[in-house]
Design an enzyme around this catalytic site. Sequence first.
Site, mmCIF file in Angstrom:
data_model
loop_
_atom_site.group_PDB
_atom_site.id
_atom_site.type_symbol
_atom_site.label_atom_id
_atom_site.label_comp_id
_atom_site.label_asym_id
_atom_site.label_seq_id
_atom_site.Cartn_x
_atom_site.Cartn_y
_atom_site.Cartn_z
ATOM 1 C CE LYS A 42 55.530 8.149 47.551
ATOM 2 N NZ LYS A 42 55.660 6.783 48.114
ATOM 3 C CD GLU A 49 51.290 3.456 51.455
ATOM 4 O OE1 GLU A 49 51.331 4.009 52.568
ATOM 5 O OE2 GLU A 49 52.129 3.675 50.555
#
Length: 311
Positions: A42, A49
């Site tokens: 994650k 991102e």
Amino acid sequence: MPGGDIPAQQNIEIILKNMRASNNSSSCLGYIGKNGSGHYLKMVHNGIEYANMELIAESYFLLKNYLNIDNKEISKIFSKWNKGKLNSYLMYITKKILRKKDKKGNFLLDLILDVSENKGTGSWMSKSALDLNEPATLVTSSVYSRYLSSVKSQRAEAAKLLVCPILKKKTYKKAEKIKIINKMEEALYLANIISYSQGFSQLRRASGIYNWNLKYEKIAKIFRSGCIIRCSLLEEIIQVYNSFPEIKNLLLSSYFSRVSNEYQQSLRDIVLIGVRKGPTLPVLSTALSADASPTIMSCCSPETAQRDYFG
């Protein structure tokens, strides 16, 4: 992205299945690995991102401030890109953001302060990359870009004292403008490839050190839906890992190396516009450095000699 003990994961699997996203009836839920692996994945997702968001922001900045294209037209460009190889959730939401207006008819984006906050996951990935001797340069550059944006008053003061090229308003011929837009599309696609390549490379390094035995094709499939970094590029990544599960770097695959060879000049040309004309394109510039780094020659031999000299 659950990780940890398998029995514990099995106990909550029914809950996770009810919450999962899917892609063409394919589940985007899967057990990642031993303790820590799910959280680490994650973190890397968020780092990618960071880089991808900054790459889109730099593309917007160049189109608006160099080609003098307004938000509505940039939205149309992004919409077109989103129908092709640059299809992604981030591109989709950005084209919508560009069209948004306030009650007075002003583009909302033009009213938003150019200061970007962060929650820390990008810097976590960078810190881990340093610990692992892994060159996650795009994520690190994007983190620094956010830090630099946050010192708004200092930037305003520096602008009064330091010389910087001034972007002059200029009308471009249609053919010339289209040529630059096409180069921007190719540059952004290559930079995105490098962003994912660095992210998966760091996962590979961490997996080896922490004995996680990560499955990269599976991870790419999980990213396809319900994730901020979901994009059509993941389908190419899935194909690479399906054929070569132990490949060290995505850029070493036939598809991605071909794209790199074909689009590197466009990336160079776009970065050069920033160097000459003034708009800072830090992550695109970093992508160029990363793409050019797998060369047989390195400039580090003087550093080695210096270290030998002073002990």
